[in-house]
Design an enzyme around this catalytic site. Structure first.
Site, PDB file in Angstrom:
ATOM      1  N   LYS A  55       0.846  -1.201   0.000  1.00 31.73           N
ATOM      2  CA  LYS A  55       0.000   0.000   0.000  1.00 31.73           C
ATOM      3  C   LYS A  55       0.874   1.242   0.000  1.00 31.73           C
ATOM      4  CE  LYS A  55      -3.893  -2.102   2.319  1.00 31.73           C
ATOM      5  NZ  LYS A  55      -4.295  -2.632   3.610  1.00 31.73           N
ATOM      6  N   GLN A  99      -5.458  -1.523   9.398  1.00 37.74           N
ATOM      7  CA  GLN A  99      -5.367  -2.868   8.816  1.00 37.74           C
ATOM      8  C   GLN A  99      -6.049  -3.887   9.741  1.00 37.74           C
ATOM      9  OE1 GLN A  99      -4.083  -3.631   5.779  1.00 37.74           O
ATOM     10  NE2 GLN A  99      -4.500  -5.797   6.036  1.00 37.74           N
ATOM     11  N   ASP A 122     -11.774   2.999   3.692  1.00 39.07           N
ATOM     12  CA  ASP A 122     -12.111   1.575   3.728  1.00 39.07           C
ATOM     13  C   ASP A 122     -13.627   1.360   3.655  1.00 39.07           C
ATOM     14  OD1 ASP A 122     -10.367  -0.521   3.740  1.00 39.07           O
ATOM     15  OD2 ASP A 122     -10.125  -0.603   5.908  1.00 39.07           O
TER      16      ASP A 122
HETATM   17  N1  GUN Z   1      -7.508  -6.746   5.663  1.00 36.24           N
HETATM   18  C1  GUN Z   1      -7.702  -7.419   4.496  1.00 36.24           C
HETATM   19  N2  GUN Z   1      -8.326  -6.625   3.607  1.00 36.24           N
HETATM   20  C2  GUN Z   1      -8.529  -5.437   4.212  1.00 36.24           C
HETATM   21  C3  GUN Z   1      -9.131  -4.214   3.783  1.00 36.24           C
HETATM   22  O1  GUN Z   1      -9.618  -4.046   2.665  1.00 36.24           O
HETATM   23  N3  GUN Z   1      -9.147  -3.230   4.718  1.00 36.24           N
HETATM   24  C4  GUN Z   1      -8.629  -3.383   5.956  1.00 36.24           C
HETATM   25  N4  GUN Z   1      -8.694  -2.356   6.799  1.00 36.24           N
HETATM   26  N5  GUN Z   1      -8.067  -4.494   6.382  1.00 36.24           N
HETATM   27  C5  GUN Z   1      -8.013  -5.512   5.509  1.00 36.24           C
END
Ligand code: GUN
Length: 298
Positions: A55, A99, A122
């Site tokens: 990311k 996350q 998100d």
């Molecule tokens: N863990 C796996 N996919 C995601 C996501 O799209 N957002 C977040 N915050 N955690 C994740």
């Protein structure tokens, strides 16, 4: 036997990232600052570390600012919430992603609820999920929005199609169903308690598999010509001793002989998630800065 078209999410995601890059440069010129994404990682889960690294890298490559906050696994709830509040107030930050999953002692829902809805890239806060359910504009979870982009690119108008979403998670299944409903699909949400799952899936023009069970969806569950979106990313032992490989929730080799189009794993839905995250961050930045987003196609 005919062979399904392969939906190339990797290429689509690269194109989306390139468009986000152009729009990010235009934003910087207008707003006098870069759009910024903050990612919070608690603990040392190896898969999460890889995601967070990717990311950060792709955020910078798209011409945006990346802020990474790595906290120890034993971080207290109050300290994590204090960080979220600081990021809410930070004018350099347009998007906040905590996350998931968080270590067990932390209350995920309570943390997510503290994220400012304006920065909820998100799409997981009650405000974002509520707006999606109401059909109002807002920030939508990245993976299902990426799936929808692939479906619309492949099929055009989705109106009237039978869609079956397998999985009811907050991150994928539920928002996916809402997005398909907003496109006027007839939507069924199937899950672990669904009876006669194979028969339910056989009705579908569109199948979205998001259960996290390796190759659970079999070839003879697929209606001939259906479009299959495989969200699964399952790591399983490879033929070679000590190695692993990634497989989806769908039996790809089998389903490819029945479906009209299908996403591979890897290289299908996976690359879309971060590309859409960057897109959401840019959309949030424009709203926060009060600047019009020129590329409506984003
Ligand atoms: N863990 C796996 N996919 C995601 C996501 O799209 N957002 C977040 N915050 N955690 C994740």
């Amino acid at each position: 036997m005919s062979q399904a078209a392969v939906i190339d999410g990797k290429a689509f995601a690269a194109g989306l990232r390139a468009r986000v890059g152009v729009a990010a440069a235009a934003f910087e010129a207008k707003a006098g600052r870069k759009a910024g994404l903050a990612v919070v990682l608690v603990g040392d889960d190896p898969a999460s570390q890889v995601y967070v690294r990717n990311k950060g890298k792709q955020t910078v490559e798209a011409g945006m600012a990346s802020f990474e906050h790595k906290l120890p696994a034993d971080t207290a709830q109050a300290d994590l919430i204090a960080l979220v509040e600081r990021l809410n107030a930070d004018p350099a930050v347009d998007g906040i992603l905590v996350q998931l999953p968080l270590p067990k002692h932390l209350d995920e829902q309570a943390v997510v609820e503290r994220i400012s809805p304006n920065k909820d890239v998100d799409g997981l806060t009650p405000t974002s999920t509520g707006r999606l359910a109401l059909g109002l504009p807002g920030l939508v979870p990245c993976t299902p929005l990426g799936c929808l982009m692939l479906l619309k690119d492949r099929l055009g108008d989705l109106s009237g199609k039978d869609a079956v979403v397998i999985g009811r998670s907050i991150l994928v299944g539920k928002p996916m169903a809402q997005l398909l409903l907003a496109e006027s699909c007839t939507v069924t949400i199937a899950h672990s308690r669904t009876q006669n799952l194979a028969d339910v899936v056989r009705r579908a023009d569109i199948v979205v598999a998001a259960v996290g069970r390796p190759e659970m969806v079999k070839a003879d569950w697929i209606k001939p010509g259906a479009t299959v979106i495989d969200v699964g990313i399952n790591r399983v032992p490879a033929a070679e001793e000590g190695k692993t490989r990634l497989i989806g929730d769908v039996d790809y080799a089998g389903a490819s002989t029945v479906a009209g189009a299908i996403t591979p794993v890897p290289g299908g839905v996976g690359p879309m998630t971060i590309a859409v995250l960057l897109r959401n961050t840019l959309v949030a930045a424009h709203r926060i800065a009060g600047v019009a987003l020129e590329d409506q196609a984003l």
